[in-house]
Design a protein around this motif. Structure first.
Motif, short mmCIF file in Angstrom:
data_model
loop_
_atom_site.label_atom_id
_atom_site.label_comp_id
_atom_site.label_asym_id
_atom_site.label_seq_id
_atom_site.Cartn_x
_atom_site.Cartn_y
_atom_site.Cartn_z
N PRO A 20 13.10 27.02 9.43
CA PRO A 20 13.71 26.04 10.32
C PRO A 20 13.33 24.59 10.04
O PRO A 20 13.97 23.69 10.53
N THR A 21 12.31 24.35 9.28
CA THR A 21 11.93 22.98 8.98
C THR A 21 12.11 22.69 7.50
O THR A 21 12.03 23.59 6.67
N ASP A 22 12.35 21.44 7.17
CA ASP A 22 12.48 21.05 5.78
C ASP A 22 11.16 20.59 5.19
O ASP A 22 11.07 20.31 4.01
N LEU A 23 10.12 20.47 6.03
CA LEU A 23 8.80 20.08 5.54
C LEU A 23 7.94 21.32 5.31
O LEU A 23 7.92 22.22 6.14
N GLN A 24 7.25 21.34 4.19
CA GLN A 24 6.37 22.46 3.87
C GLN A 24 5.11 21.94 3.22
O GLN A 24 5.10 20.86 2.62
N ILE A 25 4.05 22.71 3.34
CA ILE A 25 2.80 22.37 2.67
C ILE A 25 2.60 23.33 1.52
O ILE A 25 2.79 24.54 1.66
N GLY A 26 2.26 22.78 0.36
CA GLY A 26 2.01 23.59 -0.81
C GLY A 26 0.68 23.23 -1.44
O GLY A 26 0.04 22.25 -1.06
N THR A 27 0.29 24.04 -2.42
CA THR A 27 -0.96 23.80 -3.15
C THR A 27 -0.64 23.63 -4.62
O THR A 27 0.07 24.46 -5.21
N VAL A 28 -1.17 22.58 -5.22
CA VAL A 28 -0.98 22.35 -6.65
C VAL A 28 -1.77 23.43 -7.40
O VAL A 28 -2.98 23.58 -7.19
N THR A 29 -1.09 24.20 -8.24
CA THR A 29 -1.76 25.25 -9.01
C THR A 29 -1.98 24.83 -10.47
O THR A 29 -2.92 25.28 -11.10
N LYS A 30 -1.12 23.97 -10.98
CA LYS A 30 -1.28 23.43 -12.33
C LYS A 30 -0.86 21.97 -12.32
O LYS A 30 0.07 21.60 -11.62
N ALA A 31 -1.56 21.16 -13.14
CA ALA A 31 -1.22 19.74 -13.21
C ALA A 31 -1.69 19.17 -14.54
O ALA A 31 -2.74 19.56 -15.04
N PRO A 32 -0.90 18.25 -15.12
CA PRO A 32 -1.36 17.55 -16.32
C PRO A 32 -2.61 16.73 -15.97
O PRO A 32 -2.78 16.36 -14.81
N PRO A 33 -3.49 16.43 -16.86
CA PRO A 33 -3.43 16.70 -18.29
C PRO A 33 -3.96 18.08 -18.67
O PRO A 33 -3.84 18.48 -19.82
N ASP A 34 -4.54 18.84 -17.70
CA ASP A 34 -5.10 20.15 -18.02
C ASP A 34 -4.03 21.17 -18.39
O ASP A 34 -4.26 22.06 -19.20
N ASP A 35 -2.86 21.06 -17.80
CA ASP A 35 -1.74 21.96 -18.08
C ASP A 35 -0.54 21.15 -18.53
O ASP A 35 -0.47 19.95 -18.30
N ASP A 36 0.43 21.84 -19.13
CA ASP A 36 1.60 21.15 -19.67
C ASP A 36 2.49 20.54 -18.59
O ASP A 36 3.06 19.49 -18.77
N GLU A 37 2.62 21.25 -17.46
CA GLU A 37 3.49 20.72 -16.41
C GLU A 37 2.94 21.04 -15.03
O GLU A 37 2.09 21.91 -14.86
N LEU A 38 3.47 20.32 -14.05
CA LEU A 38 3.06 20.46 -12.66
C LEU A 38 3.66 21.72 -12.06
O LEU A 38 4.83 22.03 -12.29
N GLU A 39 2.86 22.45 -11.28
CA GLU A 39 3.33 23.62 -10.53
C GLU A 39 2.73 23.57 -9.14
O GLU A 39 1.55 23.25 -8.98
N ILE A 40 3.54 23.92 -8.14
CA ILE A 40 3.07 23.93 -6.75
C ILE A 40 3.47 25.26 -6.11
O ILE A 40 4.62 25.68 -6.20
#
Length: 169
Positions: A20-40
């Motif tokens: 019902p809401t368009d706002l959500q909370i997520g957790t960054v699982t991968k992020a540059p420079p340690d990984d190739d691309e961002l994942e949440i």
């Protein structure tokens, strides 16, 4: 149950089953420079969101300013020494004098340098980059960061609005 009651119940069930809401909370699982691309990751039941469906708002993008190489001009540097045999003559009487060029020498405490900079967050001096050439105003996202997401295009795209501190995800 009359027709209005049935429609209200269908609407309630639809909202309960959906998001019902368009706002959500997520957790960054991968992020540059340690990984190739961002994942949440939003939930265990859903695959992680890949960089291709994420739009980053300004508060989650790294911002940094360079620490400029500089030196100071000293206009008055006169002094005398008093010894048992009497005072010495004036020394260093022809200004201006300049200090050596400086930035942050090896082994120098970044917190001391940052004291001259009026950039503080949560009572602590802003951090320096690993190479000690920049003051980090806003750090890049890193694995473990909690973020606030705005779901758009029926959940096909997400705007990463900001980091979230405290609370549960």
């Amino acid at each position: 149950m009359d027709l209005l009651g049935v429609l209200q119940e269908i609407n309630r069930q639809t909202n309960d089953a959906g998001q019902p809401t368009d706002l959500q909370i997520g957790t960054v699982t991968k992020a540059p420079p340690d990984d190739d691309e961002l994942e949440i990751q939003i939930s265990e039941a859903m695959a992680p969101l890949k960089q291709a469906v994420l739009y980053l708002a300004e508060p989650v993008i790294e911002k940094k300013i360079p620490i400029l190489r500089h030196r100071h001009e000293i206009k008055i540097l006169q002094h005398k020494h008093v010894t048992p045999s009497g005072p010495s003559e004036d020394a260093f009487t022809a200004p201006p004098y300049f200090t050596e060029w400086s930035a942050l020498p090896d082994g120098f405490d970044a917190k001391v340098q940052a004291e001259n900079f009026v950039g503080w967050e949560n009572g602590a001096a802003l951090p320096l980059s690993k190479d000690k050439k920049y003051i980090i105003l806003n750090p890049a996202l890193k694995a473990g960061d909690k973020v606030l997401l705005l779901r758009v295009q029926s959940g096909q795209k997400f705007i990463v609005l900001s980091r979230v501190y405290g609370g549960e995800s």
